[in-house]
Design a protein around this motif. Structure first.
Motif, PDB file in Angstrom:
ATOM      1  N   LYS A  20      47.723  30.725  37.769  1.00 20.53           N
ATOM      2  CA  LYS A  20      47.281  31.616  38.842  1.00 20.53           C
ATOM      3  C   LYS A  20      45.795  31.893  38.685  1.00 20.53           C
ATOM      4  N   THR A  21      45.089  31.931  39.800  1.00 17.92           N
ATOM      5  CA  THR A  21      43.669  32.275  39.826  1.00 17.92           C
ATOM      6  C   THR A  21      43.491  33.523  40.679  1.00 17.92           C
ATOM      7  N   THR A  22      42.825  34.518  40.132  1.00 15.83           N
ATOM      8  CA  THR A  22      42.542  35.749  40.861  1.00 15.83           C
ATOM      9  C   THR A  22      41.065  36.075  40.706  1.00 15.83           C
ATOM     10  N   ALA A  23      40.405  36.369  41.806  1.00 13.12           N
ATOM     11  CA  ALA A  23      38.970  36.670  41.787  1.00 13.12           C
ATOM     12  C   ALA A  23      38.698  37.914  42.615  1.00 13.12           C
ATOM     13  N   VAL A  24      37.853  38.798  42.078  1.00  9.38           N
ATOM     14  CA  VAL A  24      37.504  40.050  42.754  1.00  9.38           C
ATOM     15  C   VAL A  24      36.013  40.296  42.564  1.00  9.38           C
ATOM     16  N   ARG A  25      35.335  40.639  43.644  1.00 14.01           N
ATOM     17  CA  ARG A  25      33.920  41.037  43.540  1.00 14.01           C
ATOM     18  C   ARG A  25      33.806  42.551  43.574  1.00 14.01           C
ATOM     19  N   ARG A  26      32.990  43.060  42.661  1.00 14.29           N
ATOM     20  CA  ARG A  26      32.616  44.464  42.671  1.00 14.29           C
ATOM     21  C   ARG A  26      31.098  44.540  42.581  1.00 14.29           C
ATOM     22  N   LEU A  50      40.094  35.656  36.783  1.00 14.25           N
ATOM     23  CA  LEU A  50      41.074  35.373  35.746  1.00 14.25           C
ATOM     24  C   LEU A  50      41.865  34.140  36.142  1.00 14.25           C
ATOM     25  N   VAL A  51      42.098  33.250  35.183  1.00 18.50           N
ATOM     26  CA  VAL A  51      42.894  32.051  35.401  1.00 18.50           C
ATOM     27  C   VAL A  51      43.856  31.914  34.232  1.00 18.50           C
ATOM     28  N   GLY A  52      45.130  31.652  34.517  1.00 20.46           N
ATOM     29  CA  GLY A  52      46.070  31.457  33.434  1.00 20.46           C
ATOM     30  C   GLY A  52      47.502  31.630  33.870  1.00 20.46           C
TER      31      GLY A  52
END
Length: 243
Positions: free
Chosen positions: A209-215, A222-224
């Protein structure tokens, strides 16, 4: 007629090949791909400092690499059972040619992006990797640039990565069939993305799973293993609150 494979490099390697890191041996650390191919102009921008207090979000400058490393997850954040396998210093020893034998076919959006990979390079980045038990891994990347550039670049990378439900990548002469499924964003906001990738190859089937968030002026990715990504994305985003 067989589709001609296109070599991929730079930011596109991180977007397309990065998901192979934990399953197909594409590299020992997927985050370094963009760093290795980063143009000198981007590296020259690294010393820029964050904007002064009170500046509007649009005025935020890239965070310097040394400071950016402070916001990576640690084993203390993750809890018992985790060991760190990659540190920010690992990228210094990265092989700039590690992606030379990676090819791809069947995804026009990624192939097109590979022609313009310099347009989605970010000013600074850092990364870390962790193992949980013997079979699960988690990798984190932090990228920094102006909010406008991060937003546009992240949107473009994720769109390319998720535009093809199925495509093929090769490592040397070994084919890996990749299928991609979009997931619900982990948090509210226009720059939050998640997708799950299934990889089928000689080593068997792996799911990442790949999750990306901009702040503001930082993106966390995160990937894994899907359960690990879901468990720790909130903590990873929370660490950016003091940037």
């Amino acid at each position: 007629m067989q589709t001609k494979q296109r070599r991929i490099s730079g930011a596109v390697a991180a977007a397309a090949c990065g998901i192979l890191t934990l399953a197909a041996g594409c590299s020992s650390t997927h985050a370094t791909a963009k760093h290795d191919a980063e143009p000198k102009a981007s590296r020259a921008a690294e010393p820029r400092s964050p904007a002064a207090p009170g500046a509007s979000p649009a005025d935020l400058k890239p965070v310097q690499s040394q400071r950016l490393r402070r916001y990576l997850l640690t084993t203390d954040d993750l809890g018992p059972g985790y060991t760190q396998t990659e540190t920010p210093d690992d990228e210094k020893a990265a092989d700039p040619h590690r992606y030379d034998d990676i090819g791809m076919s069947g995804c026009p959006a990624l192939e097109e992006l590979s022609k313009h990979s310099d347009e989605v390079q970010f000013a600074t980045e850092t990364s870390a990797g962790f193992a949980f038990g013997t079979d699960s891994e988690l990798s984190e990347e932090l990228h920094s640039d102006t909010p406008t550039k991060l937003s546009a670049g992240l949107r473009r990378l994720v769109h390319a990565q998720t535009s093809c439900p199925t495509y093929t990548m090769t490592s040397g002469s070994t084919p890996v069939t990749i299928t991609v499924r979009k997931d619900a964003a982990p948090t509210s906001g226009p720059d939050a993305y998640a997708f799950t990738t299934t990889l089928n190859g000689p080593r068997g089937t792996s799911v990442l799973k790949t999750t990306a968030v901009r702040r503001g002026n930082v993106v966390v990715m995160l990937v894994g293993a899907p359960a690990l990504v879901d468990r720790h994305i909130e903590a990873a985003v929370a660490k950016l609150s003091s940037v």
